[in-house]
Scaffold this active site. Structure first.
Site, PDB file in Angstrom:
ATOM      1  N   GLU A 266       0.848  22.724  16.344  1.00 35.07           N
ATOM      2  CA  GLU A 266       0.788  21.465  15.586  1.00 35.07           C
ATOM      3  C   GLU A 266      -0.610  21.222  15.042  1.00 35.07           C
ATOM      4  O   GLU A 266      -0.775  20.778  13.908  1.00 35.07           O
ATOM      5  CB  GLU A 266       1.214  20.278  16.470  1.00 35.07           C
ATOM      6  CG  GLU A 266       2.653  20.335  16.960  1.00 35.07           C
ATOM      7  CD  GLU A 266       3.696  20.072  15.872  1.00 35.07           C
ATOM      8  OE1 GLU A 266       3.306  19.787  14.734  1.00 35.07           O
ATOM      9  OE2 GLU A 266       4.897  20.173  16.184  1.00 35.07           O
ATOM     10  N   ARG A 270      -1.062  21.032  11.037  1.00 26.52           N
ATOM     11  CA  ARG A 270      -1.379  19.702  10.488  1.00 26.52           C
ATOM     12  C   ARG A 270      -2.870  19.535  10.238  1.00 26.52           C
ATOM     13  O   ARG A 270      -3.272  19.070   9.169  1.00 26.52           O
ATOM     14  CB  ARG A 270      -0.914  18.600  11.451  1.00 26.52           C
ATOM     15  CG  ARG A 270       0.575  18.651  11.718  1.00 26.52           C
ATOM     16  CD  ARG A 270       1.045  17.407  12.439  1.00 26.52           C
ATOM     17  NE  ARG A 270       2.327  17.660  13.100  1.00 26.52           N
ATOM     18  CZ  ARG A 270       3.255  16.742  13.309  1.00 26.52           C
ATOM     19  NH1 ARG A 270       3.058  15.518  12.939  1.00 26.52           N
ATOM     20  NH2 ARG A 270       4.378  17.053  13.925  1.00 26.52           N
ATOM     21  N   ASP A 399      12.112  28.737  13.123  1.00 29.27           N
ATOM     22  CA  ASP A 399      11.967  28.488  11.682  1.00 29.27           C
ATOM     23  C   ASP A 399      10.734  29.035  10.956  1.00 29.27           C
ATOM     24  O   ASP A 399      10.812  29.964  10.143  1.00 29.27           O
ATOM     25  CB  ASP A 399      12.121  26.980  11.395  1.00 29.27           C
ATOM     26  CG  ASP A 399      11.286  26.068  12.310  1.00 29.27           C
ATOM     27  OD1 ASP A 399      10.474  26.581  13.073  1.00 29.27           O
ATOM     28  OD2 ASP A 399      11.469  24.832  12.246  1.00 29.27           O
ATOM     29  N   GLU A 532      12.661  18.496   5.486  1.00 31.15           N
ATOM     30  CA  GLU A 532      13.191  19.826   5.142  1.00 31.15           C
ATOM     31  C   GLU A 532      14.211  19.849   4.003  1.00 31.15           C
ATOM     32  O   GLU A 532      14.215  20.779   3.184  1.00 31.15           O
ATOM     33  CB  GLU A 532      13.802  20.498   6.390  1.00 31.15           C
ATOM     34  CG  GLU A 532      12.774  20.895   7.454  1.00 31.15           C
ATOM     35  CD  GLU A 532      12.266  19.730   8.286  1.00 31.15           C
ATOM     36  OE1 GLU A 532      12.927  18.663   8.278  1.00 31.15           O
ATOM     37  OE2 GLU A 532      11.208  19.869   8.938  1.00 31.15           O
ATOM     38  N   THR A 618       3.529  25.341   6.387  1.00 32.83           N
ATOM     39  CA  THR A 618       4.784  24.746   6.849  1.00 32.83           C
ATOM     40  C   THR A 618       4.707  23.222   6.964  1.00 32.83           C
ATOM     41  O   THR A 618       5.706  22.557   7.159  1.00 32.83           O
ATOM     42  CB  THR A 618       5.239  25.387   8.178  1.00 32.83           C
ATOM     43  OG1 THR A 618       6.578  24.991   8.442  1.00 32.83           O
ATOM     44  CG2 THR A 618       4.332  24.961   9.331  1.00 32.83           C
TER      45      THR A 618
HETATM   46  C1  DMJ Z   1       6.810  19.667  10.360  1.00 36.41           C
HETATM   47  O1  DMJ Z   1       5.789  19.345  11.216  1.00 36.41           O
HETATM   48  C2  DMJ Z   1       6.721  21.110   9.960  1.00 36.41           C
HETATM   49  O2  DMJ Z   1       7.463  21.281   8.823  1.00 36.41           O
HETATM   50  C3  DMJ Z   1       7.206  22.049  11.011  1.00 36.41           C
HETATM   51  O3  DMJ Z   1       7.249  23.384  10.572  1.00 36.41           O
HETATM   52  C4  DMJ Z   1       8.555  21.670  11.539  1.00 36.41           C
HETATM   53  N1  DMJ Z   1       9.012  20.422  11.058  1.00 36.41           N
HETATM   54  C5  DMJ Z   1       8.130  19.327  11.029  1.00 36.41           C
HETATM   55  C6  DMJ Z   1       8.740  18.143  10.326  1.00 36.41           C
HETATM   56  O4  DMJ Z   1      10.098  18.038  10.491  1.00 36.41           O
END
Ligand code: DMJ
Length: 640
Positions: A266, A270, A399, A532, A618
């Site tokens: 995370e 982020r 994912d 998503e 992501t």
């Molecule tokens: C986000 O923090 C990112 O997209 C992560 O890869 C998985 N999904 C969350 C939000 O749903």
């Protein structure tokens, strides 16, 4: 031949005294006598010196011994009635005596405090496991090595400038689309302004309680996750004052030297992703500096027997561990497999290959492993290097690992063919075992558990529609097929929204008999402002310009506005099938980083952040394509 000169006593080697030629015995005897005499002289001087020191050195020299903590033995005895000793050992009286007592008292207290501190530390150490202590030692060692490296570092040559076109613009020509884009910008302002008022510096916002919020992924500290995550969205929307406020907070208050255990994944997607994107977009060095400082704090997480990082790391001690719920102490595929983009950029910008090596090591290890049915299980034990439970998913836990294989290739200007091959192999296995069509004709991605397909698709897996479309070009002669597959997933995910009361999608939905694209269990009916589905609409829009994607995106925006907007920001809802849903009272940082950014891009022209120059991590943080073909990963600082 001349007689050897007498060496000074400080010389490390005493020369043999009988080196003179045997033909001069008298000369030899004279030599021995004078040397003995000098030796005796020096010895007696040395003894006198020692005695002198013993008797005449001031007491203060003894005070140094107090630091050993041997308080009772070594503190000179002071009889308050008879007056104190001065440093020379004589009795002193009057104000001097008072001052001296105070000094003695101060020392005594210091010794006591040192003593207690040492005891506390020892107790703390004893509580720790052998592994934790080992990790701490390793962290200390790394720190020293790192410091030495910094000292040794010579200025690095500048890196080539990545193509940064499309930072601004995207103004739609169509009036209706421009208004929609303005509305999304207004929503962003509402989310930001309320966070600014009620949650500033906290990780997230409670928009109903109107106060700060956080979860364990960010540790126990206030690291301003929303600020860092939102920066690039603010930038591309032209919210410059807000961007400046965020930058100022980062400059003044974002501190990573905190005793806080955070999620490596995370924090990478982020914070590091957010800071790097803000750096590339704005050119402000501070973002790069902070990204690198933070990345250094994540490195101890890789100190495992295999080099597969722990899920969590303490930013101060560097001690890592895995989630208690993960199968057999495993690390998670979507976590350790979602570091590549940011780490390659870190090496590119700093000229330090350490980041690149860490992620390439993970890739090598994965390449060597057997994969049941060609699928990557979600769990891998970082101690043994063996898979945990055989569970494969394109939703949560798996994912973004697949996403980063594709994006590693795109980000390398399509030169990283190894990544592309791994992606193609993985997607082929997924299509074979996990992707099915429902009776009603909806294509869905199920989850593979120990040889059994669970016909359930998570909201998280909906991102795959966009991924298939993005990876269509460059696939093994199946571009049309993957674009179509992406479109089918988009349709299924839209159905999951359309079949609810709120027109917002549930956390996961089933395909079971008559049930299609609908959540069954109460615990799966919530919507937490996730991006998503909108992400997939945007990619499909970019590749097809089919107006249905803008229409679907707008439906979702209106539903968010209607059901999630509250006076203090935006909140998730607990049940998308209830027309009067309860709020969960959390404004997730990814709502500002991703959901609103993808919506804004959906109603912008393609010239804003064009996909041949930018690759989105992501968490929707755009990073520029690196033209690495003629470049080694070195160079600092980046020249703009
Ligand atoms: C986000 O923090 C990112 O997209 C992560 O890869 C998985 N999904 C969350 C939000 O749903």
């Amino acid at each position: 031949m001349t007689a050897p000169a007498l060496l000074p006593l400080s010389g490390r080697r005493i020369p043999p005294l009988n080196l003179g030629p045997p033909s001069f015995p008298h000369h030899r005897a004279t030599l021995r006598l004078s040397e003995k005499f000098i030796l005796l002289l020096i010895l007696s001087a040395f003894i006198t010196l020692c005695f002198g020191a013993f008797f005449f050195l001031p007491d203060s020299s003894k005070h140094k011994r107090f630091d050993l903590g041997l308080e009772d033995v070594l503190i000179p005895h002071v009889d308050a009635h008879k007056g104190a000793k001065n440093p020379g050992g004589f009795l002193i009286h009057g104000p001097d005596e008072h001052r001296h007592r105070e000094e003695e008292e101060r020392l005594r207290n210091k010794i006591r405090a040192d003593h207690e501190k040492a005891l506390e530390e020892a107790k703390e150490k004893l509580k720790k496991s052998r592994e934790e202590i080992r990790a701490e030692i390793q962290t200390e060692k790394n720190k020293v090595v790192q410091e030495m490296k910094i000292k040794e570092k010579k200025p690095l040559p500048p890196v080539p400038i990545p193509n940064l076109s499309g930072i601004n613009g995207g103004d739609p020509e169509d009036d209706d689309i421009r208004k929609k884009r303005e509305k999304i910008k207004e929503m962003m302002k509402h989310a930001w302004d309320n966070y600014r008022i009620y949650g500033w510096g906290h990780n997230e916002l409670r928009p109903i309680a109107k106060k700060g919020h956080s979860t364990n992924i960010f540790g126990s500290s206030q690291m301003g996750a929303t600020i860092v995550d939102a920066l690039d969205t603010l930038y591309i929307m032209g919210l410059h004052d807000e961007f400046r406020d965020g930058k100022k907070w980062i400059e003044d208050s974002l501190d990573f030297s905190v005793n806080s255990e955070v999620s490596v994944f995370e924090v990478n997607i982020r914070f590091i992703g957010g800071l790097l994107a803000a750096y590339y977009l704005s050119g402000e060095e501070i973002f790069k500096i902070k990204a690198v400082q933070l990345a250094e704090k994540l490195l101890p997480a890789f100190n495992t027997p295999t080099g597969i990082p722990w899920a969590m790391v303490n930013l101060k001690s560097g001690v890592g561990r895995n989630w208690g719920w993960a199968s057999a102490g495993s690390s998670i595929l979507a976590e350790f497999g979602t570091l590549h983009m940011e780490f390659v950029h870190l090496s590119y910008l700093t000229g330090d290959p350490v980041y690149y090596k860490k992620v390439m090591h993970i890739r090598r290890l994965l390449q060597k492993m057997d994969r049941p049915n060609g699928l990557y299980p979600n769990y891998l034990n970082p101690r043994t290097g063996r898979w945990g439970q055989y569970h494969t998913s394109v939703g949560g836990l798996g994912d973004s690992f697949y996403e980063y294989l594709l994006k590693a290739w795109l980000m390398s200007d399509k030169t990283d063919l190894e990544a592309r091959n791994m992606y193609d192999d993985a997607i082929e296995a997924i299509e074979k075992h996990l992707i099915k069509k429902s009776r009603g004709g909806l294509t869905f991605i199920g989850e593979w558990k120990n040889g059994h397909l669970e016909k359930k698709m998570g909201h998280l897996a909906c991102f795959a529609g966009g991924m298939f479309a993005l990876g269509a070009d460059g696939s093994r002669n199946k571009a049309g097929h993957y674009l179509e597959l992406g479109a089918e997933i988009a349709r299924t995910c839209h159905e999951s929204y359309d079949r609810t009361a709120l027109k917002l999608g549930p956390e996961s939905f089933k395909f079971d008999g008559a049930v299609e694209a609908v959540a069954v269990r109460q615990a799966e009916k919530y919507y937490i402002l996730r991006p998503e589905v909108i992400e997939t609409y945007w990619y499909l829009w970019r590749f097809t310009h089919d107006p249905r994607y803008r229409q679907w995106g707008w439906e979702a925006a209106l539903a968010i506005e209607k059901y999630c907007r509250v006076s203090g920001g935006f909140s998730g809802v607990k049940d998308v099938y209830s027309s009067t849903p309860a709020h969960d009272d959390v404004q997730q940082s990814f709502f500002l980083a991703e959901t609103l950014k993808y919506l804004y891009l959906l109603f912008s022209g393609d010239d804003l952040l064009p996909l041949d120059h930018w690759v989105f991590n992501t968490e929707a943080h755009p990073l520029p394509v690196l033209h690495l073909a003629n470049t080694t990963l070195s160079g600092n600082p980046a020249v703009r």
